[in-house]
Scaffold this motif. Structure first.
Motif, PDB file in Angstrom:
ATOM      1  N   ASN A   1       7.818   0.273 -13.683  1.00 22.33           N
ATOM      2  CA  ASN A   1       7.405  -0.568 -14.809  1.00 22.33           C
ATOM      3  C   ASN A   1       6.057  -1.260 -14.573  1.00 22.33           C
ATOM      4  OD1 ASN A   1       7.912  -1.647 -17.420  1.00 22.33           O
ATOM      5  ND2 ASN A   1       8.349  -3.613 -16.454  1.00 22.33           N
ATOM      6  N   ALA A   2       5.536  -1.192 -13.322  1.00 24.12           N
ATOM      7  CA  ALA A   2       4.232  -1.817 -13.040  1.00 24.12           C
ATOM      8  C   ALA A   2       3.135  -0.855 -13.480  1.00 24.12           C
ATOM      9  CB  ALA A   2       4.116  -2.120 -11.554  1.00 24.12           C
TER      10      ALA A   2
ATOM     11  N   GLY B   1      -2.119   4.194  -6.275  1.00 24.52           N
ATOM     12  CA  GLY B   1      -0.935   5.020  -6.517  1.00 24.52           C
ATOM     13  C   GLY B   1       0.332   4.229  -6.797  1.00 24.52           C
ATOM     14  N   ARG B   2       0.242   2.887  -6.679  1.00 23.82           N
ATOM     15  CA  ARG B   2       1.437   2.064  -6.971  1.00 23.82           C
ATOM     16  C   ARG B   2       1.649   1.890  -8.466  1.00 23.82           C
ATOM     17  NH1 ARG B   2       3.837   3.585  -3.840  1.00 23.82           N
ATOM     18  NH2 ARG B   2       2.258   4.507  -2.560  1.00 23.82           N
ATOM     19  N   VAL B   3       0.629   2.194  -9.305  1.00 22.53           N
ATOM     20  CA  VAL B   3       0.823   2.038 -10.753  1.00 22.53           C
ATOM     21  C   VAL B   3       0.878   3.410 -11.410  1.00 22.53           C
ATOM     22  CG1 VAL B   3      -0.213  -0.250 -10.900  1.00 22.53           C
ATOM     23  CG2 VAL B   3      -1.672   1.749 -11.160  1.00 22.53           C
ATOM     24  N   GLY B   4       1.311   3.438 -12.676  1.00 27.48           N
ATOM     25  CA  GLY B   4       1.424   4.715 -13.385  1.00 27.48           C
ATOM     26  C   GLY B   4       2.551   5.563 -12.840  1.00 27.48           C
TER      27      GLY B   4
ATOM     28  N   GLU C   1       0.803  -1.229   0.000  1.00 28.29           N
ATOM     29  CA  GLU C   1       0.000   0.000   0.000  1.00 28.29           C
ATOM     30  C   GLU C   1       0.831   1.272   0.000  1.00 28.29           C
ATOM     31  OE1 GLU C   1      -3.251   2.122   2.992  1.00 28.29           O
ATOM     32  OE2 GLU C   1      -2.649   0.059   3.316  1.00 28.29           O
ATOM     33  N   VAL C   2       1.916   1.280   0.769  1.00 28.89           N
ATOM     34  CA  VAL C   2       2.680   2.525   0.832  1.00 28.89           C
ATOM     35  C   VAL C   2       4.112   2.333   0.374  1.00 28.89           C
ATOM     36  CG1 VAL C   2       1.393   3.760   2.595  1.00 28.89           C
ATOM     37  CG2 VAL C   2       3.027   2.060   3.296  1.00 28.89           C
ATOM     38  N   GLY C   3       4.555   3.261  -0.452  1.00 30.74           N
ATOM     39  CA  GLY C   3       5.986   3.385  -0.719  1.00 30.74           C
ATOM     40  C   GLY C   3       6.611   2.435  -1.713  1.00 30.74           C
ATOM     41  N   VAL C   4       5.903   1.383  -2.138  1.00 35.74           N
ATOM     42  CA  VAL C   4       6.540   0.461  -3.086  1.00 35.74           C
ATOM     43  C   VAL C   4       6.607   1.152  -4.443  1.00 35.74           C
ATOM     44  CG1 VAL C   4       6.275  -1.746  -4.261  1.00 35.74           C
ATOM     45  CG2 VAL C   4       5.817  -1.580  -1.819  1.00 35.74           C
ATOM     46  N   ASN C   5       7.799   1.221  -5.013  1.00 34.74           N
ATOM     47  CA  ASN C   5       7.994   2.019  -6.218  1.00 34.74           C
ATOM     48  C   ASN C   5       8.592   1.192  -7.346  1.00 34.74           C
ATOM     49  OD1 ASN C   5       8.210   4.174  -7.960  1.00 34.74           O
ATOM     50  ND2 ASN C   5      10.167   4.857  -7.120  1.00 34.74           N
TER      51      ASN C   5
END
Length: 754
Positions: free
Chosen positions: A614-615, A636-639, A607-611
């Motif tokens: 390419n996903a 928010g993890r995509v785009g 949910e938070v901070g994974v960056n």
């Protein structure tokens, strides 16, 4: 000063032990003061009947209506085989609808005598259906008429408006009303918390008058006067508590930290391949101004997912290192700490000399602030160290040594950083990522590790409406980043109604395959892990409606297996969840970041901070089980790269359900502040304030955080002025009393937990 004794009187002395016990257990009311602050939920106008047409099923209701007819039936039953069983059926009406009441057995005698046609009464019970008709079985009732027995009733309802209280099945609204009637004389002794000048300046009634008018109003204007006054009390007392905390912080000494003219920060800015957004520059200026003062900075940095908060925080950390201090960043999980460590080292490049970066440990004999950096070390390089609970003993020893000697300028870690044995050489700045996951006690423990209190920067990607920020984070100054950096792609979001249109779900998996075939990656998020014995619903929120709720929430382990063998066969599918070993989690995240995994099936650990730029696609299963802001966070993890993002919200909820409306709202806007408003409007105020309230009762009874934005903003200004003039509130004993009631020592510490 102690609370006024009359209002501190325990209810059991005034109302008797049985009633007091029910009040304490079911409503959290213990003293006369508690009961006086248990306000009516709404008011019934005498002569105006409740709408029986709108009764909710299975809920405990109170209605005011007139008896239309009453019939006594006898019947045979197992208990009364000779036809001696008795059932009283009473039909009541209010002009809009009719409702049947039933009484059985020995319970029929009293109502048979009292509920005669034409009688008006208040009835309370649980609405059920029998023979396709609404009914109340064995309702409690209170007559509203002037015979000898009802004399007292009419007396107590002398006003034109009948207050209906938040009640329970064990204690009907009118019993609460009678109890309030008993303690109402004590309201005269309520000490007014508002300064006279404020009260008179705003034309507010006194507190005793407000209590009288809210419980026994004669007109609607009485109710308005009372509510306006009581809202001010709640807003003002809460804001004074926060203003005092802010004031106390400004009295603490701190070391001003001003970056060198051509030091580490300048070197970092010079090597940035892009320019900072206007928002990042403005917020950075606010932070640098705070860091230069001789009392600790307390700032909340709100930024939409992907608005570049980490960059702003890193520049603040570099400024502090430049000024000779150390900076620490606290992350809520190990996965996130490792991720931050990796991205900080990548952003800094040669300015970061080796910390404990798992992939490539330093060679023996290394060390020293200028020691070989990632590309041989730069002139201003500083050591960036990772410290987490699962590190090996040798690595941990080295990290602790680097902290204590000042060798490490920047430290990133989990709450392992708070342990007693962790010592800093000169701690200048604490950055807390995702404040709502950190207790204030932990924050203070870390702050205590500085020779003087360090500066504090709290970051959150959860958009918080302004009033909530003023209420929950009222002791922090707020900066908002609302611009996305250039190069960020829009995210298209769609609701996938899996039950109504199964082919939509099939199409969702085709879209995932298409993204992968274009060289991208995808997340699939599920509410639970799937290895629990009883299938608890830990990660997601249960939705209370519809058939989807009858099965347990979908689980990562099951879904991953089904996808790998079915619609995503042939793709590289891996799982990630909170109960995996830290090393395994890190390895999975590294493979995903490196592009070695196509689809990551995970719980909300991402949910938070994974960056992972390419996903590009995310499918959220049982999306109705998550809260609005949680869905926004996940999305928010995509785009995060140059390719557009896609988020699919899969649900089995029917179209008309509240859960579907919530999902439509998420799909309809990318504005997190708008969504957090929607989220709040659907939740109780008590949830909003989180642990600002200890115990079961929220301290907000009439104040609505969203609707009363103006009052909260004005109360904040007034509170700041009052505290600046008289920090100890020596001249305002009534305010001190109210403050003690709201905030005992412990709860003052809780006020900013959100």
């Amino acid at each position: 000063m102690d609370l006024v004794p009359a209002l501190q009187e325990p209810l059991k002395k005034v109302l008797g032990p049985a009633t007091a016990k029910v009040m304490a257990e079911h409503l959290g009311l213990h003293t006369v003061g508690d009961l006086l602050h248990h306000y009516p939920r709404r008011y019934e106008e005498r002569g105006q009947l409740t709408h029986l047409a709108d009764l909710p099923m299975d809920e405990h209701v109170t209605v005011v209506a007139q008896v239309a007819d009453a019939r006594l039936h006898t019947f045979a039953s197992a208990k009364a085989p000779r036809g001696k069983g008795q059932r009283l059926e009473v039909t009541i009406t209010d002009g809009s609808g009719r409702l049947q009441l039933v009484f059985f057995g020995n319970g029929v005698h009293k109502p048979h005598k009292e509920l005669l046609p034409g009688t008006r009464a208040m009835f309370a019970g649980k609405v059920s259906v029998f023979n396709r008709r609404l009914q109340l079985a064995h309702p409690a009732y209170e007559l509203l008429r002037g015979d000898a027995e009802g004399e007292e009733t009419v007396e107590s309802w002398a006003g034109a408006l009948i207050p209906l209280y938040p009640a329970t099945a064990k204690l009907e609204s009118w019993k609460l009303a009678k109890a309030v009637q008993t303690v109402l004389p004590s309201a005269q002794e309520a000490v007014d918390p508002l300064p006279d000048s404020l009260r008179e300046g705003r034309g507010l009634v006194s507190l005793p008058e407000a209590l009288l008018k809210i419980h026994r109003p004669h007109t609607k204007a009485d109710i308005e006067d009372a509510r306006a006054r009581l809202k001010w009390d709640e807003a003002f007392v809460l804001q004074v508590a926060l203003a005092r905390r802010r004031h106390a912080e400004t009295q603490l000494p701190a070391v001003p930290r001003t970056p060198k003219a051509d030091g580490l920060l300048t070197a970092f800015d010079d090597r940035l391949p892009f320019t900072l957004t206007d928002g990042q520059q403005k917020v950075s200026r606010e932070i640098f101004d705070d860091l230069a003062t001789d009392h600790p900075m307390h700032r909340l940095l709100q930024g939409e997912v992907g608005s570049g908060k980490t960059m702003v925080a890193l520049r603040a950390m570099l400024a502090v290192v430049d000024a000779g201090g150390q900076a620490v960043m606290l992350a809520p999980t190990e996965v996130l700490a490792q991720q931050h460590h990796r991205s900080v080292v990548e952003m800094m490049g040669e300015l970061a000399s080796w910390g404990l970066w798992r992939e490539a440990p330093p060679q023996k004999g290394g060390g020293g602030r200028r020691e070989g950096g990632m590309l041989g070390g730069a002139e201003h390089a500083t050591k960036v160290v990772l410290l987490t609970g699962s590190m090996g003993a040798a690595a941990r020893r080295q990290a602790l040594l680097d902290l204590a000697t000042g060798e490490a300028g920047i430290v990133i870690g989990t709450h392992a950083l708070i342990e007693d044995k962790v010592q800093f050489h000169d701690l200048g700045l604490v950055v807390v990522d995702e404040q709502h996951r950190f207790g204030v006690e932990q924050r203070d423990a870390l702050r205590g590790k500085g020779k003087q209190p360090p500066h504090l920067l709290v970051m959150t990607a959860t958009p918080i409406p302004r009033t909530v920020a003023m209420t929950v984070f009222g002791d922090l100054e707020t900066s908002v980043l609302d611009q996305l950096p250039a190069g960020r792609s829009p995210i298209a979001s769609h609701v996938v109604p899996a039950a109504d249109k199964p082919h939509f779900l099939a199409r969702a998996w085709e879209r995932v395959r298409e993204e992968v075939s274009n060289g991208h990656q995808a997340y699939v998020v599920c509410p639970r892990i799937g290895d629990e014995e009883d299938g608890p619903k830990k990660n997601g929120k249960q939705a209370p409606e519809g058939d989807a709720d009858k099965r347990p929430p979908l689980a990562v382990l099951d879904v991953a297996e089904q996808l790998a063998q079915g619609p995503l066969q042939g793709l590289r599918v891996e799982v990630l969840h909170g109960r995996m070993q830290p090393d395994d989690k890190d390895a999975v995240m590294r493979r995903f970041a490196a592009g070695e995994t196509d689809v990551l099936v995970a719980t909300t650990v991402i949910e938070v901070g994974v960056n992972v730029p390419n996903a590009t696609a995310m499918v959220i299963m049982d999306a109705d089980r998550f809260g609005v802001s949680q869905l926004h966070q996940l999305r928010g993890r995509v785009g995060r790269g140059s390719a557009p993002g896609l988020c699919l919200l899969v649900t089995e909820m029917p179209e008309a359900s509240a859960a579907r409306q919530r999902l439509d709202a998420v799909a309809g806007t990318l504005d997190g502040f708008e969504l957090s408003r929607i989220d709040l409007e659907q939740r109780r105020e008590g949830d909003v304030l989180g642990q600002a309230q200890s115990g079961a009762r929220t301290s907000l009874r009439v104040l609505a955080v969203i609707e009363d934005e103006e009052i909260i903003a004005e109360a904040r200004q007034e509170a700041a002025a009052v505290v600046a003039a008289d920090p100890e509130l020596a001249g305002l004993p009534g305010l001190r009393t109210a403050l003690d009631a709201l905030v005992d020592e412990e709860r003052e510490q809780y006020l900013e937990k959100g």
